[in-house]
Design an enzyme around this catalytic site. Structure first.
Site, PDB file in Angstrom:
ATOM      1  N   HIS A  22       0.834  -1.194   0.000  1.00 49.39           N
ATOM      2  CA  HIS A  22       0.000   0.000   0.000  1.00 49.39           C
ATOM      3  C   HIS A  22       0.874   1.251   0.000  1.00 49.39           C
ATOM      4  O   HIS A  22       1.783   1.376   0.809  1.00 49.39           O
ATOM      5  CB  HIS A  22      -0.915  -0.002   1.233  1.00 49.39           C
ATOM      6  CG  HIS A  22      -1.657   1.267   1.424  1.00 49.39           C
ATOM      7  ND1 HIS A  22      -1.593   1.987   2.584  1.00 49.39           N
ATOM      8  CD2 HIS A  22      -2.470   1.953   0.590  1.00 49.39           C
ATOM      9  CE1 HIS A  22      -2.344   3.064   2.463  1.00 49.39           C
ATOM     10  NE2 HIS A  22      -2.882   3.068   1.264  1.00 49.39           N
ATOM     11  N   ASP A  68      -4.839   3.914  -4.609  1.00 49.35           N
ATOM     12  CA  ASP A  68      -4.841   4.323  -3.207  1.00 49.35           C
ATOM     13  C   ASP A  68      -5.993   5.293  -2.924  1.00 49.35           C
ATOM     14  O   ASP A  68      -6.070   6.364  -3.521  1.00 49.35           O
ATOM     15  CB  ASP A  68      -3.500   4.977  -2.869  1.00 49.35           C
ATOM     16  CG  ASP A  68      -3.252   5.101  -1.388  1.00 49.35           C
ATOM     17  OD1 ASP A  68      -4.222   5.070  -0.594  1.00 49.35           O
ATOM     18  OD2 ASP A  68      -2.075   5.239  -1.013  1.00 49.35           O
ATOM     19  N   TYR A 119      10.054  13.409 -13.112  1.00 50.14           N
ATOM     20  CA  TYR A 119      11.257  12.577 -13.164  1.00 50.14           C
ATOM     21  C   TYR A 119      11.752  12.241 -11.755  1.00 50.14           C
ATOM     22  O   TYR A 119      12.131  11.105 -11.476  1.00 50.14           O
ATOM     23  CB  TYR A 119      12.372  13.266 -13.942  1.00 50.14           C
ATOM     24  CG  TYR A 119      12.152  13.383 -15.425  1.00 50.14           C
ATOM     25  CD1 TYR A 119      11.424  12.429 -16.150  1.00 50.14           C
ATOM     26  CD2 TYR A 119      12.676  14.446 -16.143  1.00 50.14           C
ATOM     27  CE1 TYR A 119      11.228  12.537 -17.508  1.00 50.14           C
ATOM     28  CE2 TYR A 119      12.495  14.558 -17.509  1.00 50.14           C
ATOM     29  CZ  TYR A 119      11.766  13.604 -18.186  1.00 50.14           C
ATOM     30  OH  TYR A 119      11.580  13.718 -19.536  1.00 50.14           O
TER      31      TYR A 119
END
Length: 148
Positions: A22, A68, A119
């Site tokens: 998670h 999530d 990035y």
């Protein structure tokens, strides 16, 4: 082979998705994304999915892991650079339709990072999955939710 598992998910990718807990994240990079060079020094798992587009990988991944629910934006895109501000990025609409099939938040599940922040965040992901996607700005980071 397994029943009810999309065939696009390789054994290696299934293993990674299963290992992720998670809050762990996976970056699906387009064909131009510097995945290998970002993953190696940052201890990220690096996998390839040549010949597959990001949206088809997104669809398959969301069939086996939830997003999530404890964060506002479990799906993050790369913002368009000012020099590309006039570009149309149709793949983002495809992503929103795909996510809406699996998460009731739909388009509300999406956020965006500025290119260089994207990035930096990708370097912190559990895995970078390099696709064969040819559309630009097709990169996406997913945050895994709780398996209930």
């Amino acid at each position: 082979m397994l029943n009810n598992v999309p065939s696009i998910l390789s054994p290696e990718l299934l293993k990674v998705l299963c290992e992720m807990g998670h809050g762990d994240r996976i970056c699906i990079g387009d064909g131009n994304f510097p995945g290998k060079s970002m993953a190696k020094p940052n201890d990220c798992v690096f996998l390839r999915a040549d010949g597959h587009g990001v949206n088809e990988l997104l669809d398959a991944i969301l069939q086996v892991i939830p997003l999530d629910k404890y964060v506002e934006h479990p799906v993050m895109l790369m913002e368009v650079m000012p020099c590309d501000k006039d570009l149309d990025i149709p793949v983002w609409e495809d992503y929103k339709k795909t996510v809406a099939k699996y998460d009731e938040r739909g388009a509300e599940a999406f956020g965006a990072y500025e290119r260089f922040e994207f990035y930096e965040q990708a370097k912190k992901c559990y895995c970078i999955l390099q696709s064969g996607e040819t559309q630009i700005y097709a990169n996406v980071i997913l945050q895994k939710g709780v398996i209930a």
